[in-house]
Design a protein around this motif. Structure first.
Motif, PDB file in Angstrom:
ATOM      1  N   TYR A   1       1.038   5.441   3.119  1.00 47.01           N
ATOM      2  CA  TYR A   1       1.870   6.030   4.163  1.00 47.01           C
ATOM      3  C   TYR A   1       2.623   4.945   4.915  1.00 47.01           C
ATOM      4  O   TYR A   1       3.808   5.102   5.236  1.00 47.01           O
ATOM      5  CB  TYR A   1       1.004   6.873   5.121  1.00 47.01           C
ATOM      6  N   GLY A   2       1.937   3.810   5.152  1.00 45.37           N
ATOM      7  CA  GLY A   2       2.580   2.677   5.827  1.00 45.37           C
ATOM      8  C   GLY A   2       3.786   2.202   5.035  1.00 45.37           C
ATOM      9  O   GLY A   2       4.874   1.976   5.587  1.00 45.37           O
ATOM     10  N   ASN A   3       3.612   2.128   3.734  1.00 43.73           N
ATOM     11  CA  ASN A   3       4.694   1.738   2.845  1.00 43.73           C
ATOM     12  C   ASN A   3       5.864   2.713   2.957  1.00 43.73           C
ATOM     13  O   ASN A   3       7.029   2.340   3.011  1.00 43.73           O
ATOM     14  CB  ASN A   3       4.149   1.744   1.412  1.00 43.73           C
ATOM     15  N   LEU A   4       5.488   3.968   2.993  1.00 42.54           N
ATOM     16  CA  LEU A   4       6.467   5.054   3.050  1.00 42.54           C
ATOM     17  C   LEU A   4       7.332   4.982   4.312  1.00 42.54           C
ATOM     18  O   LEU A   4       8.538   5.256   4.265  1.00 42.54           O
ATOM     19  CB  LEU A   4       5.695   6.373   3.044  1.00 42.54           C
ATOM     20  N   VAL A   5       6.706   4.642   5.435  1.00 39.65           N
ATOM     21  CA  VAL A   5       7.492   4.583   6.679  1.00 39.65           C
ATOM     22  C   VAL A   5       8.187   3.225   6.826  1.00 39.65           C
ATOM     23  O   VAL A   5       8.822   2.950   7.828  1.00 39.65           O
ATOM     24  CB  VAL A   5       6.637   4.894   7.932  1.00 39.65           C
ATOM     25  N   GLY A   6       8.055   2.380   5.801  1.00 45.48           N
ATOM     26  CA  GLY A   6       8.868   1.160   5.743  1.00 45.48           C
ATOM     27  C   GLY A   6       8.239  -0.099   6.307  1.00 45.48           C
ATOM     28  O   GLY A   6       8.954  -1.072   6.592  1.00 45.48           O
ATOM     29  N   ALA A   7       6.899  -0.117   6.448  1.00 43.79           N
ATOM     30  CA  ALA A   7       6.244  -1.320   6.989  1.00 43.79           C
ATOM     31  C   ALA A   7       6.475  -2.499   6.034  1.00 43.79           C
ATOM     32  O   ALA A   7       6.497  -2.335   4.820  1.00 43.79           O
ATOM     33  CB  ALA A   7       4.766  -1.063   7.172  1.00 43.79           C
ATOM     34  N   ASP A   8       6.655  -3.678   6.592  1.00 45.02           N
ATOM     35  CA  ASP A   8       6.887  -4.849   5.755  1.00 45.02           C
ATOM     36  C   ASP A   8       5.594  -5.517   5.344  1.00 45.02           C
ATOM     37  O   ASP A   8       5.547  -6.227   4.353  1.00 45.02           O
ATOM     38  CB  ASP A   8       7.775  -5.843   6.517  1.00 45.02           C
ATOM     39  N   TYR A   9       4.544  -5.298   6.128  1.00 46.76           N
ATOM     40  CA  TYR A   9       3.240  -5.840   5.760  1.00 46.76           C
ATOM     41  C   TYR A   9       2.163  -4.948   6.341  1.00 46.76           C
ATOM     42  O   TYR A   9       2.327  -4.387   7.424  1.00 46.76           O
ATOM     43  CB  TYR A   9       3.080  -7.293   6.250  1.00 46.76           C
ATOM     44  N   TYR A  10       1.039  -4.840   5.611  1.00 46.34           N
ATOM     45  CA  TYR A  10      -0.042  -3.960   6.059  1.00 46.34           C
ATOM     46  C   TYR A  10      -1.337  -4.759   6.039  1.00 46.34           C
ATOM     47  O   TYR A  10      -1.815  -5.157   4.986  1.00 46.34           O
ATOM     48  CB  TYR A  10      -0.140  -2.742   5.126  1.00 46.34           C
ATOM     49  N   LEU A  11      -1.849  -5.017   7.228  1.00 44.66           N
ATOM     50  CA  LEU A  11      -3.095  -5.790   7.345  1.00 44.66           C
ATOM     51  C   LEU A  11      -4.170  -4.885   7.949  1.00 44.66           C
ATOM     52  O   LEU A  11      -3.882  -4.138   8.885  1.00 44.66           O
ATOM     53  CB  LEU A  11      -2.875  -6.963   8.303  1.00 44.66           C
ATOM     54  N   THR A  12      -5.370  -4.947   7.395  1.00 37.28           N
ATOM     55  CA  THR A  12      -6.411  -4.084   7.959  1.00 37.28           C
ATOM     56  C   THR A  12      -7.422  -4.899   8.750  1.00 37.28           C
ATOM     57  O   THR A  12      -7.680  -6.071   8.472  1.00 37.28           O
ATOM     58  CB  THR A  12      -7.155  -3.302   6.862  1.00 37.28           C
ATOM     59  N   LYS A  13      -7.990  -4.218   9.758  1.00 34.32           N
ATOM     60  CA  LYS A  13      -9.027  -4.820  10.597  1.00 34.32           C
ATOM     61  C   LYS A  13     -10.374  -4.631   9.921  1.00 34.32           C
ATOM     62  O   LYS A  13     -10.583  -3.584   9.328  1.00 34.32           O
ATOM     63  CB  LYS A  13      -9.039  -4.144  11.971  1.00 34.32           C
ATOM     64  N   PRO A  14     -11.327  -5.518  10.026  1.00 30.42           N
ATOM     65  CA  PRO A  14     -11.177  -6.827  10.688  1.00 30.42           C
ATOM     66  C   PRO A  14     -10.306  -7.763   9.848  1.00 30.42           C
ATOM     67  O   PRO A  14     -10.386  -7.746   8.625  1.00 30.42           O
ATOM     68  CB  PRO A  14     -12.609  -7.327  10.783  1.00 30.42           C
ATOM     69  N   PHE A  15      -9.498  -8.537  10.513  1.00 27.99           N
ATOM     70  CA  PHE A  15      -8.521  -9.377   9.813  1.00 27.99           C
ATOM     71  C   PHE A  15      -8.801 -10.854  10.094  1.00 27.99           C
ATOM     72  O   PHE A  15      -9.520 -11.201  11.025  1.00 27.99           O
ATOM     73  CB  PHE A  15      -7.116  -8.999  10.278  1.00 27.99           C
ATOM     74  N   SER A  16      -8.157 -11.665   9.269  1.00 25.45           N
ATOM     75  CA  SER A  16      -8.275 -13.110   9.486  1.00 25.45           C
ATOM     76  C   SER A  16      -7.081 -13.537  10.322  1.00 25.45           C
ATOM     77  O   SER A  16      -5.931 -13.229   9.986  1.00 25.45           O
ATOM     78  CB  SER A  16      -8.302 -13.818   8.142  1.00 25.45           C
ATOM     79  N   VAL A  17      -7.376 -14.215  11.412  1.00 26.06           N
ATOM     80  CA  VAL A  17      -6.296 -14.681  12.301  1.00 26.06           C
ATOM     81  C   VAL A  17      -5.337 -15.588  11.522  1.00 26.06           C
ATOM     82  O   VAL A  17      -4.120 -15.453  11.613  1.00 26.06           O
ATOM     83  CB  VAL A  17      -6.878 -15.418  13.530  1.00 26.06           C
ATOM     84  N   ALA A  18      -5.900 -16.448  10.709  1.00 30.38           N
ATOM     85  CA  ALA A  18      -5.091 -17.403   9.934  1.00 30.38           C
ATOM     86  C   ALA A  18      -4.121 -16.658   9.014  1.00 30.38           C
ATOM     87  O   ALA A  18      -2.943 -17.008   8.908  1.00 30.38           O
ATOM     88  CB  ALA A  18      -5.995 -18.312   9.117  1.00 30.38           C
ATOM     89  N   LYS A  19      -4.635 -15.584   8.401  1.00 30.71           N
ATOM     90  CA  LYS A  19      -3.795 -14.801   7.480  1.00 30.71           C
ATOM     91  C   LYS A  19      -2.628 -14.157   8.247  1.00 30.71           C
ATOM     92  O   LYS A  19      -1.476 -14.185   7.773  1.00 30.71           O
ATOM     93  CB  LYS A  19      -4.662 -13.715   6.811  1.00 30.71           C
ATOM     94  N   LEU A  20      -2.946 -13.626   9.420  1.00 33.16           N
ATOM     95  CA  LEU A  20      -1.899 -12.981  10.222  1.00 33.16           C
ATOM     96  C   LEU A  20      -0.820 -14.004  10.578  1.00 33.16           C
ATOM     97  O   LEU A  20       0.383 -13.726  10.459  1.00 33.16           O
ATOM     98  CB  LEU A  20      -2.500 -12.365  11.491  1.00 33.16           C
ATOM     99  N   MET A  21      -1.238 -15.194  10.970  1.00 28.95           N
ATOM    100  CA  MET A  21      -0.274 -16.231  11.328  1.00 28.95           C
ATOM    101  C   MET A  21       0.586 -16.608  10.133  1.00 28.95           C
ATOM    102  O   MET A  21       1.803 -16.770  10.245  1.00 28.95           O
ATOM    103  CB  MET A  21      -1.006 -17.479  11.864  1.00 28.95           C
ATOM    104  N   GLU A  22      -0.043 -16.697   8.989  1.00 31.07           N
ATOM    105  CA  GLU A  22       0.655 -17.070   7.754  1.00 31.07           C
ATOM    106  C   GLU A  22       1.730 -16.025   7.437  1.00 31.07           C
ATOM    107  O   GLU A  22       2.871 -16.357   7.133  1.00 31.07           O
ATOM    108  CB  GLU A  22      -0.379 -17.152   6.630  1.00 31.07           C
ATOM    109  N   VAL A  23       1.333 -14.730   7.545  1.00 29.41           N
ATOM    110  CA  VAL A  23       2.279 -13.639   7.245  1.00 29.41           C
ATOM    111  C   VAL A  23       3.475 -13.725   8.179  1.00 29.41           C
ATOM    112  O   VAL A  23       4.629 -13.621   7.751  1.00 29.41           O
ATOM    113  CB  VAL A  23       1.570 -12.260   7.376  1.00 29.41           C
ATOM    114  N   ILE A  24       3.185 -13.963   9.453  1.00 31.14           N
ATOM    115  CA  ILE A  24       4.285 -14.013  10.418  1.00 31.14           C
ATOM    116  C   ILE A  24       5.205 -15.202  10.161  1.00 31.14           C
ATOM    117  O   ILE A  24       6.436 -15.058  10.135  1.00 31.14           O
ATOM    118  CB  ILE A  24       3.714 -14.005  11.862  1.00 31.14           C
ATOM    119  N   ASN A  25       4.604 -16.332   9.888  1.00 29.69           N
ATOM    120  CA  ASN A  25       5.426 -17.515   9.578  1.00 29.69           C
ATOM    121  C   ASN A  25       6.289 -17.291   8.351  1.00 29.69           C
ATOM    122  O   ASN A  25       7.460 -17.657   8.324  1.00 29.69           O
ATOM    123  CB  ASN A  25       4.530 -18.748   9.392  1.00 29.69           C
TER     124      ASN A  25
END
Ligand SMILES: Nc1ncnc2c1ncn2[C@@H]1O[C@H](COP(=O)(O)OP(=O)(O)OP(=O)(O)O)[C@@H](O)[C@H]1O
Ligand SMILES: [Mg+2]
Lengths: 145, 593
Positions: free
Chosen positions: A96-120
């Motif tokens: 559904y996230g894909n369908l509404v056009g999300a560019d990335y889908y991360l699930t909790k609990p998440f890795s802070v490092a991964k989130l930073m990497e995706v944003i960078n």
């Protein structure tokens, strides 16, 4: 454009997690904005175009899927990347996230490092797009756990 | 024209009787007439002989010649004596005496010598003749004999009207006719009786058979005899009993089917092989608000749903023997129905379809609640874990050196671990209660003591927020029938909420009252209150009016649903009144011991 000039908004009702993301982004040189419920988020998004939206799904007021959809349907927000960060880990939620056009889908609990990497990465992608300045190519939506 | 058996029998019997009688009459009547006539002749002859003897005795010696005066007198005397007409005739044929005529008339009479009886009497001494008498205008029987001592002196003739014989015959005829009539009546009577024995049972049998055909099994032909008729009657009785048995069996089967169909919660439609409805049960009529008889219509005309018609069509076209479809109806109510269609096959041929409609709305709703719950649990668990994991990671990545924030982060980890632990406890409690696995001992316990103990648990929390906690308990409170631990859990949850959702300086009051066989406990606060629109859902799992606020206060949103479950397991009830901005009052009842 420096990182500090990039506009990032964190839409997350859990104060601890909001603060966690905010702290780490600041550490990375960004200057994120924090919003705690759906309605307030819609209000902020209608007034400004952000580079990156970090979006929770289960929000009080308006849910994250709805917010994502409205961003992606807004032609003025064509530059905006949406990163969904949610506890909703079911595959149908990801679809559904894909369908509404999300560019990335991360699930909790998440890795802070991964989130930073995706944003960078997303920031870098946007930079590249505009330096070449040909027809823009949208980032491929990615999925990660 | 229909002639009943009874009349046929009567007719035949009467005919036979009358025929026998008539033939008897026809045979006997001439013989009887002859017999009468010859009897008459015999008696007339005897009387004639008597008259002759009389005459001969009164006559003078032979040859003295006739004396007319004497003759006439003698004729009158004889006639009178015998009660007949007596005539005395001279040998030359001249009438010389007659008891019926006077002297003048006698004188005027013609000569009688040509009369056959006279001629014969003259010739043979005796003559007889039957003929019409112009003198007295009647058919007469004449008999004549000559009389005289040595030689005939004259002729005595006696006559009698033949009328007597005719009247005798008429008499006979009358008797016969009367008898015929009488016999006819007798016949009627006899045949009536006969018909009772012959046609009655037949009539009754036919009535009984007709009654059976009309569905009335109470009429049975009485068995009269052991003959063929009796056997037939018995056969009819047996047949009627047999049919009655079969009919009753069929009827009871169909009433059974009726009962099953009408008491079924599921809707049922049966169609024939042309797809025409032949049966629809009350449940389905109710489901679709059909208030008329839908027999003879197609499903689409009655239930305006193409999927239903489609199932029928597919089965009737032989494409499928079984078909299942989920349909949703919005009118008159929003419902989800599962339609199962099956072919009705008898003797290898498709005879129709049967559709069964299950209302699965409730099932789907419960499924949705369960899914939502699972999603909620996942979300509620993932959130504190994310926080703990994220802060730990952040600290490890160097924030531990960030003196300004490090302490905060550790404290957040601590808080969220607590929240996680509480969540797990609450979830376990809830699942234990819901699955009925929570062990509760309902014993008579002192409510006042338990309430005081619960207040003590919350006291510190209240003090921190400067909230005054008042327990307004009467001196003597009756014991309640409750599980100590669970009752305390209810009290603590309600007091915790009251303190949590009441701003600093507020008041929380506990009061009790006896309501019939229950103790009613009320927990009132002067807090933020609950909007009216949230009240119906407040006891739902994870439901929070202000999620962020409640979470900040360490709430999971399970407290009230646990309260409700525990109170209900005790046989009590829980409810609330609230005014946003003014405060809330939660009340519950627990049975007295
Ligand atoms: N006394 C009260 N005053 C105002 N709101 C209340 C009160 N009690 C409960 N509520 C509302 O009802 C919601 C549900 O209460 P509940 O006790 O189930 O959950 P919680 O208090 O959030 O979490 P938990 O009790 O599991 O720690 C609360 O979040 C709050 O919004
Ligand atoms: Mg609570």
């Amino acid at each position: 454009m420096t990182k500090a000039e990039k506009k990032i908004i964190i839409i997350e009702d859990d104060k601890h997690i909001n603060r966690l993301i905010s702290y780490n982004l600041s550490k990375n040189g960004f200057r994120p904005e924090s919003v705690y419920d759906g309605r307030e988020a819609m209000h902020r998004l209608s007034g400004e175009n952000f580079d990156i939206v970090i979006l929770d799904i289960m929000l009080p007021g308006i849910d994250g899927f709805h917010i994502c959809k409205s961003i992606k349907e807004n032609p003025a927000a064509f530059k905006t990347f949406v990163v969904i960060l949610t506890a909703r880990a079911e595959s149908q939620d990801k679809i559904y996230g894909n369908l509404v056009g999300a560019d990335y889908y991360l699930t909790k609990p998440f890795s802070v490092a991964k989130l930073m990497e995706v944003i960078n990465d997303l920031i870098a992608l946007r930079e590249k797009d505009f330096s070449i300045d040909t027809h823009k190519t949208m980032a491929k939506p990615g999925v990660s756990n | 024209m229909k002639i009943s058996l009874h009349w046929k029998i009567t007719f035949i019997f009467c005919s036979i009787f009358i025929l026998a009688l008539l033939s008897g009459y026809l045979y006997l009547s001439p013989r009887l007439a002859y017999y009468f006539e010859s009897g008459l002749q015999d008696s007339l002859r005897r009387e004639l002989m008597l008259g002759r003897d009389l005459l001969e005795a009164s006559l003078g010696p032979a040859g003295s010649g006739g004396n007319i005066g004497d003759a006439d007198m003698l004729a009158r005397k004889i006639g009178k004596e015998l009660g007949l007409r007596a005539t005395i005739i001279a040998l030359d044929g001249t009438v010389i005496g007659d008891n019926v005529l006077n002297k003048d008339e006698i004188a005027k009479l013609e000569n009688h010598a040509d009369r056959p009886e006279i001629q014969n009497a003259l010739k043979n001494g005796f003559g007889i003749s039957k003929r019409y008498s112009y003198t007295i205008r009647k058919y007469m029987l004449y008999m004549a004999a000559s009389f005289g001592k040595a030689r005939p002196a004259g002729i005595l003739r006696l006559s009698i009207p033949l009328e007597a014989i005719a009247s005798l015959e008429a008499q006979l005829q009358k008797t016969v006719i009367f008898t015929v009539f009488f016999v006819f009546l007798l016949c009627l009577g006899i045949t009536f009786v006969i018909s009772i024995f012959v046609s009655r049972p037949l009539i009754e049998m036919s009535k009984a058979a007709r009654a059976v055909a009309g569905g009335d099994f109470s009429k049975k032909p009485a068995v009269y005899s052991n003959d063929e008729v009796g056997q037939l009657a018995r056969a009819i009785t047996d047949m009627s009993d047999e049919i009655k048995d079969k009919m009753e069996k069929i009827k009871s089967e169909s009433t059974k089917l009726d009962i099953v169909l009408s008491s079924m919660f599921e809707g049922v439609i049966v169609t024939d092989q042309a797809g025409i409805i032949i049966l629809m049960n009350p449940a389905l009529k109710k489901l679709f608000f059909i208030d008329y008889d839908p027999k003879g219509k197609r499903p689409l005309e009655v239930i305006r749903n193409t999927s239903v018609q489609d199932i029928v069509d597919r089965i009737l076209q032989g494409k499928q023997r079984l078909a299942t479809e989920e349909i949703s109806v919005t009118q008159p109510e929003e419902k989800i129905l599962q339609v199962n269609g099956a072919a009705i096959i008898r003797n290898n041929s498709l005879e129709g379809t049967v559709l069964v409609f299950h209302d699965i709305s409730e099932l789907r709703r419960l499924e949705k609640i369960r899914q939502d719950f699972v999603a909620n649990v996942s979300h509620e668990l993932r959130t504190p874990v994310s926080s703990i994991k994220g802060y730990a990671e952040t600290l490890l990545e160097g924030a531990i050196e960030d003196k300004e924030n490090a302490r905060d982060f550790v404290s957040i980890i601590h808080q969220d671990s607590d929240r996680l632990a509480k969540l797990i406890d609450d979830l376990l409690d809830l699942s234990k209660i819901e699955s009925g696995k929570m062990k509760m001992a309902f014993l008579p316990v002192d409510a006042a003591a338990l309430i005081k103990r619960s207040v003590a648990v919350i006291e510190n929390q209240a003090k921190e927020k400067n909230i005054s906690l008042k327990a307004d308990l009467p001196a003597q409170l009756p014991k309640i029938q409750a599980d100590e631990t669970r009752f305390s859990q209810v009290m603590i949850n309600l007091l915790d909420n009251a303190v949590k959702y009441t701003p600093e300086g507020g008041t929380v009051t506990i009061s009790t009252s006896i309501k019939e066989k229950f103790l009613q406990v009320e927990v009132s606060d002067t807090g933020i209150g609950i909007p009216e629109s949230d009240i119906p859902r407040i006891f739902e799992r994870f439901y929070r009016v202000d999620k962020a606020h409640s979470r900040e206060l360490g709430g999971t949103g399970l407290g009230l649903s646990i309260v409700k479950h525990i109170v209900q397991s005790h046989g009590g009830q829980v409810w609330l009144k609230s005014e946003p901005g003014q405060g809330s009052t939660f009340s519950f009842t627990i049975p007295l011991a």
